[in-house]
Design a protein around this motif. Structure first.
Motif, PDB file in Angstrom:
ATOM      1  N   UNK B  84       0.812  -1.216   0.000  1.00  0.00           N
ATOM      2  CA  UNK B  84       0.000   0.000   0.000  1.00  0.00           C
ATOM      3  C   UNK B  84       0.847   1.269   0.000  1.00  0.00           C
ATOM      4  N   UNK B 102       1.136   8.459  12.957  1.00  0.00           N
ATOM      5  CA  UNK B 102       0.926   7.511  14.045  1.00  0.00           C
ATOM      6  C   UNK B 102       1.774   7.904  15.253  1.00  0.00           C
TER       7      UNK B 102
ATOM      8  N   UNK C   1      -4.806  17.115  12.132  1.00  0.00           N
ATOM      9  CA  UNK C   1      -4.630  16.058  11.129  1.00  0.00           C
ATOM     10  C   UNK C   1      -4.915  16.559   9.708  1.00  0.00           C
ATOM     11  N   UNK C   4      -1.816  18.086   8.358  1.00  0.00           N
ATOM     12  CA  UNK C   4      -0.824  17.094   7.954  1.00  0.00           C
ATOM     13  C   UNK C   4      -1.208  16.459   6.616  1.00  0.00           C
ATOM     14  N   UNK C   5      -2.488  16.121   6.513  1.00  0.00           N
ATOM     15  CA  UNK C   5      -2.946  15.516   5.257  1.00  0.00           C
ATOM     16  C   UNK C   5      -2.696  16.459   4.085  1.00  0.00           C
ATOM     17  N   UNK C   7      -0.485  18.817   3.911  1.00  0.00           N
ATOM     18  CA  UNK C   7       0.956  18.930   3.671  1.00  0.00           C
ATOM     19  C   UNK C   7       1.429  17.828   2.713  1.00  0.00           C
ATOM     20  N   UNK C   8       1.021  16.590   2.995  1.00  0.00           N
ATOM     21  CA  UNK C   8       1.466  15.487   2.138  1.00  0.00           C
ATOM     22  C   UNK C   8       0.808  15.527   0.776  1.00  0.00           C
ATOM     23  N   UNK C  12       2.741  15.872  -2.926  1.00  0.00           N
ATOM     24  CA  UNK C  12       2.504  14.964  -4.036  1.00  0.00           C
ATOM     25  C   UNK C  12       2.138  15.688  -5.324  1.00  0.00           C
ATOM     26  N   UNK C  97      -3.181   1.897  -2.579  1.00  0.00           N
ATOM     27  CA  UNK C  97      -2.749   2.982  -1.694  1.00  0.00           C
ATOM     28  C   UNK C  97      -3.863   3.409  -0.744  1.00  0.00           C
ATOM     29  N   UNK C  98      -5.091   3.163  -1.146  1.00  0.00           N
ATOM     30  CA  UNK C  98      -6.233   3.484  -0.291  1.00  0.00           C
ATOM     31  C   UNK C  98      -6.201   2.706   1.018  1.00  0.00           C
ATOM     32  N   UNK C 100      -3.718   2.358   2.852  1.00  0.00           N
ATOM     33  CA  UNK C 100      -3.006   3.186   3.829  1.00  0.00           C
ATOM     34  C   UNK C 100      -3.832   4.427   4.165  1.00  0.00           C
ATOM     35  N   UNK C 104      -5.365   5.481   8.120  1.00  0.00           N
ATOM     36  CA  UNK C 104      -4.766   6.557   8.919  1.00  0.00           C
ATOM     37  C   UNK C 104      -5.775   6.978   9.985  1.00  0.00           C
ATOM     38  N   UNK C 106      -7.560   9.294  10.787  1.00  0.00           N
ATOM     39  CA  UNK C 106      -8.248  10.532  10.401  1.00  0.00           C
ATOM     40  C   UNK C 106      -9.667  10.168   9.965  1.00  0.00           C
TER      41      UNK C 106
END
Lengths: 135, 232, 297
Positions: B84, B102, C1, C4-5, C7-8, C12, C97-98, C100, C104, C106
């Protein structure tokens, strides 16, 4: 290498036997520190809870002790160790004799067979040492 | 009462096909539990529901007293049966990501394990072999101090050396407060690390007992007993 | 959160987004140079210089080619960006990828919102980029032409200040617009600005919402998502134009000028409100699906 364990008997019982064997054979000396649950679990590749259970069993028999500061050690009671050793030996002897009797040997014949095997073994080793001397 | 996971009457239907069928089971704290069953027995469906990737048709799941959501996700470390991770990220970037999201992630532990395998954290994921990718993912999951680890088929299709490494990693990082749920159909290989086993068939619970019980009462390995129970 | 989301998400997207804007900049610069050429050509003619056929052919054809290329570039960049952002969303939410993303700690709402905000921001940058680019091209064409002949007289009035000229020109156009059609320009401007700024975010909610709706299908989820997007877009334009024409039709019936003014403005307002409403519905539907119907393969 993970320990070889039988598939059809409880794992903790096999761990108990193995640790007992290592104590009575002197691999772990009286008073010597034993590996931690986690380390032993990792070495044997078994569940830490199972190791814990095996240790608890050994503690009950008095063969190992839990020190508050230094973890688990082998008992310093050498008498208990030799008793355990004898008990284990007696068990092996019992099953050996049972097996031999199943084959139809009586105690006298068993003794003879043992003596014969022993002399052959000493004979073999005697021959080997003579050969070594000749060279 | 000291149960970590409480599953009550859990059901998942796909149209007319019932993947998990009125399952009720509780998982205690501090155990390594094998989730065993033939293909299509509902293991993966159950695991996905525990992780909130699937919504149950019926029934409830409580993990540490919470419904599946952000609160449980922060305590559950999940290793899916696939990769993933984003392939164009470096391992270091992924470590940052885990550390950011985490709170229970131990970066030192992860870096130590990567180092012991000789994996360079500056390389991108896509440059790694399939086996190494799987190990990186396992390291990430096991570097968390979670309450519940859910590992879906962690040893499927790996060589014996890798299998030993995986089992050892699980044992080394396991803490006595946590529960590990390992789904697998390769029972023989994991048997000796398990405390308890759950047998599933047709989305239902067939048996939930301890490994020692099976060995003591039946005088055979879990693997052999499993074959007996599921013999067609 | 959410921070943070975002930011990533930003990490991308920014590379591809910046690349696209850079590409647009380069095309715009080339366009500006080429679009000044007709002005030069006309100047030559006015000055009575001989121009051979090949030279004028070259200027005209490169002018036309540039315009065509430019339009293609605009379409490609808006569609390219839309496709890129759509694929990114889909990959991170509904493929491997979903696994992950959705595990999370969140909420689904934070996940969706972070993607809408960051993708919407980049789409906004792109539309702003296009706006600036078009403006630059117009100015460049004008400066090329306005130095010539009679038109240059107009420019001397402004001391060659092209900006002053443009402001006046737009003001004139605006006034004419207001007088003839009875549209309040300020009101219209605000509505336009709102559409311009909020539009990209609405587009993202619609796109991501449609891709999420595709998840309801048991097979070909990605394709179903694209289909849902097409469906929603068509539906929204039908609703939009129906509402608008209903209001426009109303203006014919009313004869008073103030009546027309109100109605024409309202038509645009209603259009904005309809798309906002649609975005809200798409958001609600996505929220429901992610929380109640999530079904990763």
């Amino acid at each position: 290498m993970a320990w070889e364990l039988d598939a059809d008997r409880p794992i903790y019982a096999q761990l108990v036997e193995r640790i007992q064997r290592e104590i009575v054979s002197g691999k772990y000396q009286p008073g010597e520190k034993l590996p931690s649950v986690r380390d032993l679990a990792a070495v044997a590749a078994v569940n830490p809870n199972t190791v814990q259970k095996a240790f608890a069993e050994l503690e009950r028999s008095g063969l190992i002790m839990t020190q508050r500061t230094s973890g688990r050690t082998v008992t310093e009671d050498t008498e208990l160790i030799s008793n355990t050793r004898e008990k284990l030996a007696a068990g092996h002897m019992r099953s050996f004799i049972d097996n031999m009797q199943e084959l139809g040997y009586d105690t006298g014949e068993i003794r003879e067979l043992l003596a014969k095997m022993q002399s052959r073994e000493t004979g073999d080793s005697g021959k080997q040492s003579r050969e070594a001397e000749n060279k | 009462m000291n149960n970590l996971v409480e599953i009550v009457n859990l059901t998942k239907k796909y149209g007319t096909n019932v993947a998990v069928n009125h399952l009720t089971v509780s998982l205690p704290k501090g155990k390594i539990i094998g989730l065993l069953g033939p293909n299509g027995s509902g293991k993966t469906t159950l695991i996905k529901m525990l992780n909130g990737l699937l919504t149950p048709t019926e029934g409830t799941i409580l993990i540490d007293g919470n419904n599946v959501g952000p609160a449980t996700k922060s305590k559950v470390a999940y290793l899916p049966d696939r990769t993933y991770l984003t392939m164009n990220q470096t391992i270091r970037e992924i470590l940052d990501y885990f550390q950011d999201f985490y709170a229970d992630f131990s970066r030192e532990r992860a870096e130590e394990m990567l180092k012991s395998l000789g994996i360079d954290p500056t390389v991108k994921m896509r440059t790694l072999s399939k086996g190494t990718k799987e190990k990186v993912q396992l390291i990430l999951v096991m570097s968390r101090n979670a309450s519940l680890y859910i590992l879906d088929e962690p040893i499927a299709g790996v060589d014996p050396a890798a299998r030993d490494y995986i089992l050892r990693t699980i044992i080394n990082n396991y803490n006595p407060e946590a529960t590990v749920l390992i789904s697998t159909h390769l029972i023989e290989d994991v048997e000796q690390v398990l405390d308890e086993v759950i047998f599933m068939r047709y989305g239902q619970l067939v048996l939930y007992t301890s490994v020692d019980n099976i060995r003591e009462e039946k005088g055979k390995s879990v693997d052999a007993y499993f074959r007996e129970v599921f013999a067609c | 959160m959410l921070g943070k989301l975002m930011k990533y998400e930003w990490k991308n997207i920014w590379r591809a987004g910046t690349l696209m804007l850079l590409g647009m900049f380069v095309v715009t610069v080339i366009g500006c140079v080429v679009l000044r050429m007709p002005g030069g050509l006309v100047t030559e003619i006015v000055d009575g210089n001989d121009i051979n056929a090949a030279q004028s052919w070259f200027v005209v054809s490169s002018f036309v080619a540039t315009l065509i290329l430019y339009v293609i570039m605009l379409l490609a960049s808006t569609w390219g960006m839309l496709i890129f952002l759509g694929i990114r969303f889909y990959r991170s939410m509904y493929t491997d990828e979903g696994y992950l993303s959705h595990t999370l700690p969140v909420t689904a709402n934070q996940l969706f919102l972070s993607k809408v905000l960051v993708s919407g921001a980049w789409y906004l940058f792109l539309t702003i980029g296009i706006g600036i680019s078009v403006m630059a091209l117009v100015v460049s064409l004008m400066t090329g032409l306005l130095n010539v002949g009679e038109l240059s007289g107009v420019m001397t009035q402004y001391n060659g200040n092209i900006w002053e000229f443009l402001t006046d020109a737009f003001y004139e156009i605006g006034r004419a617009y207001e007088d003839e059609m009875g549209i309040n320009l300020l009101h219209y401007g605000i509505t336009l600005l709102l559409t311009y700024v909020v539009g990209p975010f609405i587009t993202m909610v619609t796109l991501f919402g449609a891709l999420t709706i595709g998840q309801l299908s048991s097979k070909h989820k990605g394709f179903m998502g694209i289909l849902a997007y097409a469906g929603v877009t068509i539906l929204s334009s039908i609703i939009g134009s129906t509402v608008q024409s209903a209001f426009m039709f109303g203006t014919n019936v009313m004869s008073s000028q103030s009546g027309i003014s109100v109605s024409a403005n309202s038509a645009y307002d209603i259009n904005v409100i309809t798309s906002l409403l649609l975005a809200a519905i798409m958001y609600g539907v996505s929220y429901y699906i992610m929380n109640k119907k999530l079904n990763l393969d």
